[in-house]
Design an enzyme around this catalytic site. Structure first.
Site, PDB file in Angstrom:
ATOM      1  N   SER A  99       0.844  -1.191   0.000  1.00  0.00           N
ATOM      2  CA  SER A  99       0.000   0.000   0.000  1.00  0.00           C
ATOM      3  C   SER A  99       0.889   1.256   0.000  1.00  0.00           C
ATOM      4  O   SER A  99       1.756   1.376  -0.859  1.00  0.00           O
ATOM      5  CB  SER A  99      -0.938  -0.059   1.214  1.00  0.00           C
ATOM      6  OG  SER A  99      -2.069   0.736   1.039  1.00  0.00           O
ATOM      7  N   ASP A 112      -8.776  -4.995  -6.372  1.00  0.00           N
ATOM      8  CA  ASP A 112      -8.420  -3.965  -5.399  1.00  0.00           C
ATOM      9  C   ASP A 112      -8.687  -2.598  -6.031  1.00  0.00           C
ATOM     10  O   ASP A 112      -8.117  -2.289  -7.082  1.00  0.00           O
ATOM     11  CB  ASP A 112      -6.945  -4.099  -5.021  1.00  0.00           C
ATOM     12  CG  ASP A 112      -6.430  -2.945  -4.182  1.00  0.00           C
ATOM     13  OD1 ASP A 112      -7.254  -2.206  -3.598  1.00  0.00           O
ATOM     14  OD2 ASP A 112      -5.202  -2.784  -4.100  1.00  0.00           O
ATOM     15  N   HIS A 115      -6.269  -6.189  -1.909  1.00  0.00           N
ATOM     16  CA  HIS A 115      -5.216  -5.281  -1.466  1.00  0.00           C
ATOM     17  C   HIS A 115      -4.137  -5.997  -0.645  1.00  0.00           C
ATOM     18  O   HIS A 115      -4.440  -6.602   0.385  1.00  0.00           O
ATOM     19  CB  HIS A 115      -5.857  -4.159  -0.637  1.00  0.00           C
ATOM     20  CG  HIS A 115      -5.020  -2.933  -0.513  1.00  0.00           C
ATOM     21  ND1 HIS A 115      -4.663  -2.151  -1.583  1.00  0.00           N
ATOM     22  CD2 HIS A 115      -4.469  -2.325   0.573  1.00  0.00           C
ATOM     23  CE1 HIS A 115      -3.949  -1.118  -1.176  1.00  0.00           C
ATOM     24  NE2 HIS A 115      -3.804  -1.214   0.125  1.00  0.00           N
TER      25      HIS A 115
END
Length: 470
Positions: free
Chosen positions: A163, A404, A429
């Site tokens: 991320s 995602d 994710h």
């Protein structure tokens, strides 16, 4: 802005699994005396703080063998949250005989300057040292310190992040190629800046995920926003909505309910991990409500299924002040300006385009400084990324699951022979860097194997170069 992060934001977490090849007893915690400001020579720049890093040397082949170092670059949360769930390092350390290093991001967890988060976030001066540029400089200093301490100057470093941490990993490889041999950037939306990716990209993927899961679920959600507004406009309408959705506090405006539902849906899509697939659970509850249940009753059934059965539902669940949220709020209001909005076409959400001027004014009122929406692309690049990285970059894996929502801002095509996109149609994710489980689907197993083979090639080439140059 939907929060980044390697795991769900809600309190209803999936059970955490610690890798079978690593446990907390193998981890040793250290604190490095870190410089507050790496880029100035003013007296106050030499202020220091304690930065936490954790080492697992159980499988390391040692400095004499030039065995690799896997370094996890912490992001916008405490390292305590990451250690139980991040499995890519511990799952692959035996195969590579790798040293595992986990470094906490400044201003999070136990790596907070000025003694406390309250003091660190006190004013513009103390917050000014809180940015990604200082953070990756911290990582460089800590990694060089670890290599020197272990006499491991010839051990290649692979940095790993997910991320926001995935963005940091890719940027670290570009800015510090003399320290990191390569980077694994999982679910890193490095193109979601400066209007490179479509503003509506995130919510377009959320909509697509719901539509592919269940057309009727998608339609129910799409129709619900107008129904919420209709009920709210009636006398005592907000009180009625509060009862329908069993809110912990009476609603003062319909926006709070809609914002909460927006977060529930985006969270379900972003973290739609196997084997439970929470988005399917949510839609099954909406579709499976008893005959005669109206639109809002079906929406509430979805909330209960996803969030769990509670005595009431806190509309501030996703906005409740925490140290992590406070820190990330500052970062998005300074440099990490990601223009995410609702589109007007083919969306299950009501139109809500990103308004940069409004965003700037809100940030200025909160923190007293102007955001810099163009700084990330100025400092790290982004415009014409494919051409730029093809000419000078190397050894980066950009991994994304196409379900995602943040994949809409990710690198989804190979850029060169060593800057590679590894995607999965059904992935969510940061799934590839989480702890491997026996229940993992075959496509996820294969994704991780692909990434491991790429890293093996990098390290083999490195060792050949090491011998040649010696």
């Amino acid at each position: 802005m939907p929060r980044l992060g390697t795991q769900r934001r809600t309190t209803q977490h999936e059970p955490q699994t610690i890798s079978s090849t690593s446990n907390l007893e193998d981890l040793k915690t250290y604190y490095y005396t870190q410089t507050l400001d790496h880029f100035n020579y003013r007296p106050d720049s030499y202020t220091t703080f304690k930065q936490r890093y954790v080492i697992n040397s159980k499988y390391w082949g040692g400095a004499n063998a030039s065995a690799p170092i896997f370094a996890y670059l912490g992001a916008e949360e405490s390292l305590d949250d990451d250690l139980p769930i991040i499995g890519f390092l511990s799952d692959n350390a035996p195969r590579f005989k790798a040293l595992q290093v986990y470094i906490e991001h400044r201003y999070y967890g136990k790596s907070v300057p000025f003694g406390s988060m309250k003091a660190a976030m006190k004013n513009e001066s103390t917050r000014g040292y809180f940015n990604s540029v200082q953070a990756i400089a911290d990582y460089a200093v800590v990694l060089l310190h670890v290599k020197k301490k272990l006499s491991a100057e010839n051990s290649p470093v692979i940095v790993i992040g997910g991320s926001y941490g995935g963005m940091l990993a890719s940027w670290f490889r570009l800015k510090y190629p003399h320290i990191a041999l390569g980077a694994v950037a999982s679910s890193a939306p490095i193109l979601y800046f400066d209007t490179i990716a479509p503003q509506a990209g995130y919510y377009s993927v959320v909509t697509k995920d719901f539509k592919e899961t269940s057309e009727s679920c998608y339609e129910t959600i799409r129709k619900s926003w107008a129904e919420i507004d209709r009920v709210a406009s009636k006398p005592h309408g907000l009180e009625a909505l509060s009862k329908r959705f069993n809110t912990c506090n009476r609603l003062n405006r319909s926006f709070d309910l809609k914002d909460y539902l927006d977060s529930v849906y985006s969270d379900a899509a972003q973290y739609n991990h196997p084997p439970t697939y929470p988005l399917s659970v949510l839609c099954s509850a909406i579709d499976g409500a008893s005959v005669g249940t109206d639109t809002l009753g079906r929406i509430y059934a979805g909330v209960v299924a996803y969030m769990g059965n509670h005595t009431c539902y806190d509309m501030n669940e996703f906005n409740r002040p925490t140290k992590t949220l406070d820190g990330w709020s500052w970062q998005t209001c300074s440099e990490m300006v990601m223009p995410i909005g609702h589109g007007s076409k083919d969306s299950m959400f009501p139109p809500a385009p990103f308004n940069l001027n409004k965003f700037i004014n809100e940030c200025k009122s909160l923190y007293g400084v102007m955001p810099q929406p163009h700084w990330v692309t100025t400092y790290y690049g982004g415009q014409d990324l494919k051409l730029t990285l093809h000419r000078f970059g190397s050894n980066i894996i950009f991994s994304n699951g196409l379900r995602d929502p943040y994949s809409s801002g990710g690198v989804l095509e190979n850029i060169s022979e060593s800057i590679l996109a590894v995607t999965t149609v059904n992935g969510s994710h940061c799934l590839d860097i989480l702890v491997a489980k026996p229940s993992d689907p075959q496509w996820l197993v294969m994704q991780r194997k692909t990434e491991v083979k790429i890293i093996e090639k990098w390290i083999a080439n490195y060792h050949n170069d090491l011998l040649a140059f010696k």
